[in-house]
Write an enzyme that holds these catalytic residues in place. Structure first.
Site, mmCIF file in Angstrom:
data_model
loop_
_atom_site.group_PDB
_atom_site.id
_atom_site.type_symbol
_atom_site.label_atom_id
_atom_site.label_comp_id
_atom_site.label_asym_id
_atom_site.label_seq_id
_atom_site.Cartn_x
_atom_site.Cartn_y
_atom_site.Cartn_z
ATOM 1 N N HIS A 41 0.825 -1.194 0.000
ATOM 2 C CA HIS A 41 0.000 0.000 0.000
ATOM 3 C C HIS A 41 0.867 1.255 0.000
ATOM 4 O O HIS A 41 2.056 1.219 0.316
ATOM 5 C CB HIS A 41 -0.921 0.002 1.217
ATOM 6 C CG HIS A 41 -2.027 -0.993 1.127
ATOM 7 N ND1 HIS A 41 -2.964 -1.165 2.116
ATOM 8 C CD2 HIS A 41 -2.368 -1.873 0.144
ATOM 9 C CE1 HIS A 41 -3.823 -2.101 1.768
ATOM 10 N NE2 HIS A 41 -3.478 -2.552 0.574
ATOM 11 N N GLU A 53 0.981 3.819 1.999
ATOM 12 C CA GLU A 53 1.574 4.177 3.285
ATOM 13 C C GLU A 53 2.811 3.339 3.582
ATOM 14 O O GLU A 53 3.810 3.851 4.105
ATOM 15 C CB GLU A 53 0.554 4.001 4.415
ATOM 16 C CG GLU A 53 -0.686 4.873 4.269
ATOM 17 C CD GLU A 53 -1.827 4.144 3.585
ATOM 18 O OE1 GLU A 53 -2.975 4.330 4.012
ATOM 19 O OE2 GLU A 53 -1.570 3.388 2.617
ATOM 20 N N CYS A 69 -5.918 1.515 5.936
ATOM 21 C CA CYS A 69 -6.676 0.284 6.165
ATOM 22 C C CYS A 69 -6.468 -0.213 7.597
ATOM 23 O O CYS A 69 -5.410 -0.032 8.195
ATOM 24 C CB CYS A 69 -6.281 -0.786 5.164
ATOM 25 S SG CYS A 69 -4.573 -1.361 5.302
ATOM 26 N N SER A 73 -13.942 3.330 -40.910
ATOM 27 C CA SER A 73 -13.893 4.180 -39.721
ATOM 28 C C SER A 73 -12.479 4.604 -39.335
ATOM 29 O O SER A 73 -12.309 5.319 -38.345
ATOM 30 C CB SER A 73 -14.539 3.461 -38.534
ATOM 31 O OG SER A 73 -13.832 2.271 -38.221
ATOM 32 N N ARG A 91 -7.001 4.139 -21.836
ATOM 33 C CA ARG A 91 -6.892 2.687 -21.673
ATOM 34 C C ARG A 91 -5.960 2.344 -20.522
ATOM 35 O O ARG A 91 -6.219 1.411 -19.757
ATOM 36 C CB ARG A 91 -6.375 2.054 -22.965
ATOM 37 C CG ARG A 91 -7.378 2.051 -24.118
ATOM 38 C CD ARG A 91 -6.794 1.384 -25.352
ATOM 39 N NE ARG A 91 -7.770 1.326 -26.440
ATOM 40 C CZ ARG A 91 -7.541 0.800 -27.636
ATOM 41 N NH1 ARG A 91 -6.335 0.287 -27.895
ATOM 42 N NH2 ARG A 91 -8.476 0.787 -28.555
ATOM 43 N N THR A 98 -18.352 -4.732 -33.209
ATOM 44 C CA THR A 98 -17.031 -4.115 -33.315
ATOM 45 C C THR A 98 -15.941 -5.176 -33.357
ATOM 46 O O THR A 98 -14.982 -5.078 -34.131
ATOM 47 C CB THR A 98 -16.785 -3.173 -32.122
ATOM 48 O OG1 THR A 98 -17.717 -2.096 -32.180
ATOM 49 C CG2 THR A 98 -15.370 -2.614 -32.144
ATOM 50 N N ARG A 147 -0.677 1.478 -27.074
ATOM 51 C CA ARG A 147 0.440 1.653 -27.994
ATOM 52 C C ARG A 147 1.096 3.021 -27.781
ATOM 53 O O ARG A 147 1.322 3.784 -28.719
ATOM 54 C CB ARG A 147 -0.047 1.490 -29.442
ATOM 55 C CG ARG A 147 -0.549 0.094 -29.734
ATOM 56 C CD ARG A 147 -0.880 -0.131 -31.191
ATOM 57 N NE ARG A 147 -2.044 0.596 -31.645
ATOM 58 C CZ ARG A 147 -3.304 0.198 -31.482
ATOM 59 N NH1 ARG A 147 -3.553 -0.953 -30.848
ATOM 60 N NH2 ARG A 147 -4.310 0.909 -31.932
ATOM 61 N N GLU A 180 -15.635 1.020 -25.277
ATOM 62 C CA GLU A 180 -15.123 1.703 -26.472
ATOM 63 C C GLU A 180 -16.016 1.568 -27.697
ATOM 64 O O GLU A 180 -15.877 2.343 -28.628
ATOM 65 C CB GLU A 180 -13.714 1.195 -26.794
ATOM 66 C CG GLU A 180 -12.628 1.850 -25.971
ATOM 67 C CD GLU A 180 -11.334 2.024 -26.748
ATOM 68 O OE1 GLU A 180 -11.301 1.750 -27.954
ATOM 69 O OE2 GLU A 180 -10.340 2.448 -26.138
ATOM 70 N N GLY A 188 -19.205 -0.821 -30.141
ATOM 71 C CA GLY A 188 -19.608 0.258 -31.056
ATOM 72 C C GLY A 188 -20.941 0.862 -30.625
ATOM 73 O O GLY A 188 -21.260 0.933 -29.436
#
Length: 315
Positions: free
Chosen positions: A44, A46, A69, A163, A179, A191, A202, A246, A248
């Site tokens: 974590h 901390e 926590c 497209s 992403r 899609t 990428r 994402e 279609g």
């Protein structure tokens, strides 16, 4: 605290189901420790910051974007106990942990150890940063972002289906950064069959940050993909904080009709297509009045020749 929240963002998309927390330790006006939740959710923030600070943590001020926590875990000691042992003078917390196993208990444990605690500092910014974690705990589902790349007249492709590419390089690079920030990315069957998308990242240096892939389909999902039969099934994704949808048009419409979209990313290219494929299918509106008051413009910016508009769902 703003710096701690920004540090936490470095772990976004890599810590689920844990939140991506940031922590900064300051002593005598100097930063002596900093950390963020590491990949896989441990260690974590901390623990990382305390390990860096060492003995300098004693008497210091700790800034952390989420309540430390306090529930037991086989993966390591609680952050509340680590902080109590380090003996800082003060711990400043942005947001309370909504997890019922910790909620309030972390703060109480620190105060019981004689440490001054302040809460609620930049709470809104912290909750916005960790919206996926808060959504999963409070609403039993991930925070959903819907990405739409379209022409001025709301088309995502020519009538022929062509497209690539509606938007330019800057907009596509920004979409790849989104992403990176997601735990899972979803597309619809249409899609998948038309574009065979890899849905990877990428961007130089971030190629290893590609999210898991999901397919919205009534049929079977291919190897390496998670099958989602209907938008409502995302409640079963217990290890996903942030979901990016994402495409279609059918998948977009399905999630909008189910009112499961929390954030819209609209990448708008300065082109006109005319008789092409619409960005969104039927979302089940009974009347025009039902369309108003649902979305709030949160941000807008130029990305090369394109324009990004970010909308948040008003709930």
């Amino acid at each position: 605290m703003d710096a701690a929240i920004a540090l936490g963002e470095r772990g976004r998309g890599r810590t689920a189901p844990n939140p991506h927390v940031g922590c900064i330790i300051v002593r005598n006006g100097e930063v002596v420790g900093r950390g963020w939740t590491q990949a896989g959710g441990r260690p974590h923030a901390e623990a990382v910051a305390l390990a860096q600070a060492g003995a300098a943590a004693e008497g210091a001020t700790v800034y952390v974007s989420l309540e430390p926590c306090a529930h037991d875990s086989a993966r390591g000691p609680t952050c509340a106990d680590l902080l109590a042992a380090a003996r800082p003078a003060r711990v400043v917390i942005a947001a309370d942990d909504p997890d019922p196993r910790t909620n309030g208990a972390g703060t109480e444990r620190l105060r019981a150890a004689g440490i001054a605690v302040e809460t609620g500092i930049a709470r809104g910014a912290a909750e916005a940063s960790m919206a996926g974690f808060f959504s999963r705990v409070r609403r039993d589902r991930p925070f959903v972002t819907l990405k739409l790349a379209m022409s001025i007249d709301g088309r995502i492709a020519l009538a022929s289906g062509e497209s690539k590419w509606i938007t330019g390089e800057d907009a596509r690079a920004h979409a790849h950064l989104e992403r990176v920030r997601a735990d899972m990315i979803l597309v619809g069957r249409g899609t998948y069959e038309t574009d065979a998308p890899s849905l990877d990242v990428r961007l130089p240096g971030l190629e290893d940050r590609s999210p898991r892939r999901a397919l919205l389909t009534r049929g079977e999902a291919p190897d390496g993909w998670v099958r989602i039969g209907a938008p409502e099934e995302i409640g079963g994704l217990g290890d996903v904080n942030d979901l990016l949808v994402e495409g279609g048009a059918g998948a977009a419409a399905a999630f909008l009709a189910a009112d499961l979209v929390d954030r819209l990313l609209v990448y708008r290219a300065p082109i006109l297509i005319g008789d092409g494929k619409a960005a969104i299918g039927d979302i089940g509106l009974a009347g025009l009045a039902d369309a108003h008051g649902r979305w709030r413009l949160a941000d807008t910016r130029a990305l090369g020749s394109d324009r990004l508009e970010v909308y948040e769902r008003s709930r």
